[in-house]
Design an enzyme around this catalytic site. Structure first.
Site, short mmCIF file in Angstrom:
data_model
loop_
_atom_site.label_atom_id
_atom_site.label_comp_id
_atom_site.label_asym_id
_atom_site.label_seq_id
_atom_site.Cartn_x
_atom_site.Cartn_y
_atom_site.Cartn_z
N ASN A 70 2.16 1.69 4.07
CA ASN A 70 2.31 0.06 5.21
C ASN A 70 2.73 0.41 6.31
O ASN A 70 3.44 -0.03 7.65
CB ASN A 70 4.26 -0.24 4.38
CG ASN A 70 4.86 -1.42 5.04
OD1 ASN A 70 5.74 -1.90 5.74
ND2 ASN A 70 3.78 -2.95 4.86
N ASP A 112 -8.30 3.76 1.37
CA ASP A 112 -7.27 3.98 2.56
C ASP A 112 -7.96 4.39 3.92
O ASP A 112 -8.23 5.31 3.74
CB ASP A 112 -5.95 4.92 1.51
CG ASP A 112 -4.90 5.24 2.48
OD1 ASP A 112 -5.01 4.58 4.04
OD2 ASP A 112 -3.91 5.46 2.51
N CYS A 135 -1.26 1.10 7.41
CA CYS A 135 -3.08 0.59 7.43
C CYS A 135 -3.12 -0.55 6.76
O CYS A 135 -3.24 -1.56 7.11
CB CYS A 135 -3.58 1.70 6.80
SG CYS A 135 -3.50 3.56 8.24
N ARG A 136 -3.35 -0.77 4.94
CA ARG A 136 -4.13 -1.82 4.61
C ARG A 136 -3.09 -3.29 4.08
O ARG A 136 -3.57 -4.29 4.56
CB ARG A 136 -4.54 -0.96 3.72
CG ARG A 136 -5.68 0.03 3.11
CD ARG A 136 -5.38 0.77 2.01
NE ARG A 136 -4.67 1.18 1.25
CZ ARG A 136 -4.09 1.92 0.28
NH1 ARG A 136 -5.57 1.61 -0.21
NH2 ARG A 136 -3.37 3.03 0.24
N SER A 137 -1.55 -3.06 3.88
CA SER A 137 -0.89 -4.02 3.27
C SER A 137 -0.55 -4.77 4.81
O SER A 137 -0.09 -6.04 4.87
CB SER A 137 0.19 -3.06 3.19
OG SER A 137 0.87 -2.36 3.07
N CYS A 180 0.85 -1.12 0.15
CA CYS A 180 -0.22 -0.47 -0.12
C CYS A 180 0.80 1.20 0.02
O CYS A 180 2.43 0.99 -0.01
CB CYS A 180 -1.07 0.14 0.90
SG CYS A 180 -0.60 -0.02 3.15
#
Length: 158
Positions: A11, A127, A13-15, A8
């Protein structure tokens, strides 16, 4: 051995959420020795930092570990070390492909995370750093990771 990298922007939140969820699923299936999981960001703003508080809260509430996870940036070595580079949004995918030397594109399958969930009608995983909707992201991540695990397991069995 199959190797999966989630990417993401920062690096945090999402990934890392996808990394933790996928790793948890892999461990539940007893496949930790056959599937390696990591995450990285395209940007360098949060290098060395733990996952975002919203991501940690969701993972804590579900009993999913993230110990030792720290933000890092995608490197050219990743293209040789991973079978899958799964990008959380279109911009991440464009950035990854721009940095990826043509000869290495054969080695790693680069795709958007939402390609795993085409029926959802989303192109990108929102995001939560900007939307603050970590619950929505978790639901997408969990569903997509389950689907990815089925795909990877079938490849391991082949």
């Amino acid at each position: 051995m199959k190797r999966v990298l989630f990417v993401c922007l920062g690096n945090i939140c999402r990934s890392p959420m996808a990394e933790a969820v996928f790793r948890n699923l892999v461990e539940q299936e007893g496949l930790a020795t056959q599937i390696k999981v990591d995450s990285a960001g395209t940007g360098d703003w949060h290098l060395g930092k733990p996952p975002h508080a919203g991501t940690r809260r969701l993972l804590d509430n579900r009993g999913i570990g993230y110990d030792g996870m720290k933000a890092r940036q995608v490197s050219t070595d990743d293209y040789e070390q991973f079978d899958y580079i799964i990008c959380m949004d279109s911009q991440n995918e464009q950035d990854v492909k721009k940095w990826l030397p043509k000869q290495q594109r054969i080695q790693a399958t680069t795709m958007k995370f939402m390609d795993l969930l085409p029926e959802r009608g989303f192109t990108d995983v929102p995001d939560p750093y900007y939307t603050d909707n970590f619950d929505e992201v978790y639901e997408l991540v969990e569903s997509g990771c389950k689907r990815l695990l089925l795909k990877v397991k079938s490849e391991l069995a082949a």
